[in-house]
Design a protein around this motif. Sequence first.
Motif, PDB file in Angstrom:
ATOM      1  N   VAL A 101       0.844  -1.193   0.000  1.00 34.22           N
ATOM      2  CA  VAL A 101       0.000   0.000   0.000  1.00 34.22           C
ATOM      3  C   VAL A 101       0.876   1.238   0.000  1.00 34.22           C
ATOM      4  CG1 VAL A 101      -1.927  -1.161   1.142  1.00 34.22           C
ATOM      5  CG2 VAL A 101      -0.263   0.072   2.520  1.00 34.22           C
ATOM      6  N   ALA A 102       0.413   2.260  -0.692  1.00 31.32           N
ATOM      7  CA  ALA A 102       1.110   3.541  -0.734  1.00 31.32           C
ATOM      8  C   ALA A 102       0.186   4.611  -0.186  1.00 31.32           C
ATOM      9  CB  ALA A 102       1.527   3.883  -2.161  1.00 31.32           C
ATOM     10  N   THR A 103       0.720   5.363   0.781  1.00 32.75           N
ATOM     11  CA  THR A 103      -0.016   6.459   1.396  1.00 32.75           C
ATOM     12  C   THR A 103       0.702   7.765   1.101  1.00 32.75           C
ATOM     13  OG1 THR A 103       1.203   6.149   3.468  1.00 32.75           O
ATOM     14  CG2 THR A 103      -0.905   4.983   3.249  1.00 32.75           C
ATOM     15  N   ASN A 104       0.009   8.865   1.351  1.00 34.55           N
ATOM     16  CA  ASN A 104       0.577  10.194   1.149  1.00 34.55           C
ATOM     17  C   ASN A 104       0.964  10.769   2.503  1.00 34.55           C
ATOM     18  OD1 ASN A 104       0.022  10.463  -1.717  1.00 34.55           O
ATOM     19  ND2 ASN A 104      -2.129  10.466  -1.098  1.00 34.55           N
ATOM     20  N   GLY A 105       2.262  10.901   2.740  1.00 34.13           N
ATOM     21  CA  GLY A 105       2.741  11.444   4.003  1.00 34.13           C
ATOM     22  C   GLY A 105       3.230  12.865   3.857  1.00 34.13           C
ATOM     23  N   THR A 106       3.526  13.483   4.972  1.00 34.75           N
ATOM     24  CA  THR A 106       4.033  14.858   4.949  1.00 34.75           C
ATOM     25  C   THR A 106       5.404  14.930   4.287  1.00 34.75           C
ATOM     26  OG1 THR A 106       4.897  14.547   7.173  1.00 34.75           O
ATOM     27  CG2 THR A 106       2.730  15.590   6.977  1.00 34.75           C
ATOM     28  N   ASN A 107       6.130  13.810   4.288  1.00 33.38           N
ATOM     29  CA  ASN A 107       7.446  13.757   3.650  1.00 33.38           C
ATOM     30  C   ASN A 107       7.411  13.025   2.323  1.00 33.38           C
ATOM     31  OD1 ASN A 107       8.793  15.141   5.742  1.00 33.38           O
ATOM     32  ND2 ASN A 107       8.780  13.274   6.963  1.00 33.38           N
ATOM     33  N   GLY A 108       6.230  12.885   1.731  1.00 30.35           N
ATOM     34  CA  GLY A 108       6.112  12.211   0.442  1.00 30.35           C
ATOM     35  C   GLY A 108       5.455  10.855   0.574  1.00 30.35           C
ATOM     36  N   GLN A 138       3.428   4.956  10.810  1.00 27.94           N
ATOM     37  CA  GLN A 138       3.464   6.057   9.845  1.00 27.94           C
ATOM     38  C   GLN A 138       2.297   5.954   8.869  1.00 27.94           C
ATOM     39  OE1 GLN A 138       5.682   8.781   9.751  1.00 27.94           O
ATOM     40  NE2 GLN A 138       4.014   9.452   8.430  1.00 27.94           N
ATOM     41  N   ARG A 139       2.004   4.734   8.439  1.00 36.62           N
ATOM     42  CA  ARG A 139       0.888   4.502   7.515  1.00 36.62           C
ATOM     43  C   ARG A 139      -0.416   5.013   8.120  1.00 36.62           C
ATOM     44  NH1 ARG A 139       2.012  -0.328   6.972  1.00 36.62           N
ATOM     45  NH2 ARG A 139       1.132  -0.946   8.934  1.00 36.62           N
ATOM     46  N   TRP A 140      -0.663   4.659   9.379  1.00 37.40           N
ATOM     47  CA  TRP A 140      -1.898   5.073  10.050  1.00 37.40           C
ATOM     48  C   TRP A 140      -1.970   6.600  10.151  1.00 37.40           C
ATOM     49  CZ3 TRP A 140      -5.907   1.951  11.284  1.00 37.40           C
ATOM     50  CH2 TRP A 140      -6.950   2.536  12.010  1.00 37.40           C
ATOM     51  N   ALA A 141      -0.874   7.222  10.548  1.00 34.94           N
ATOM     52  CA  ALA A 141      -0.837   8.688  10.644  1.00 34.94           C
ATOM     53  C   ALA A 141      -1.106   9.324   9.285  1.00 34.94           C
ATOM     54  CB  ALA A 141       0.511   9.146  11.200  1.00 34.94           C
TER      55      ALA A 141
END
Length: 151
Positions: free
Chosen positions: A29-36, A60-63
């Motif tokens: 799975v790919a999520t969108n984080g604050t660092n990319g 990190q995924r959950w956040a």
Amino acid sequence: MKEQKRSRKIAMTSEEVDTFLAEQRTVRVATNGTNGPHATPLWYVWHGGAMWLTSLSRSQRWADLQSDPRIAAVVDAGEDYRELRGVEIRGRVHVVGEVPRTGEPVPELEGPEQAFADRYSGGTMHHDGRHAWLELVPEKITSWDFRKIGG
């Protein structure tokens, strides 16, 4: 749901997608984080036309998903070019049940949890108080099966 437009001749039918997702065990799975972007593998079940993911609720995924529920999920198989096949699902997740999951009765989770338990833990669901459930209802499914190319 958006229809797959490209590569229709190698696309899987909906029945083939269901069978393929039932056979495989790991999704990336790919999520969108604050660092990319952030990509991670997870176990999953395909149940009722949705992908059910269990995730550590302190990850990190959950956040990432709490601030942006959009997700891309890829399940693939094959070693040789002519045997490559896979499914990409795009959509948004929503949390189902308590966070973290402790086993409170949640009718919506009965089917996915039993399917998960049957697949990964000998039929018994273990609630560790660290994981929680995410339901990914597809907005778009893209599939490929290079075995259909022939020749």
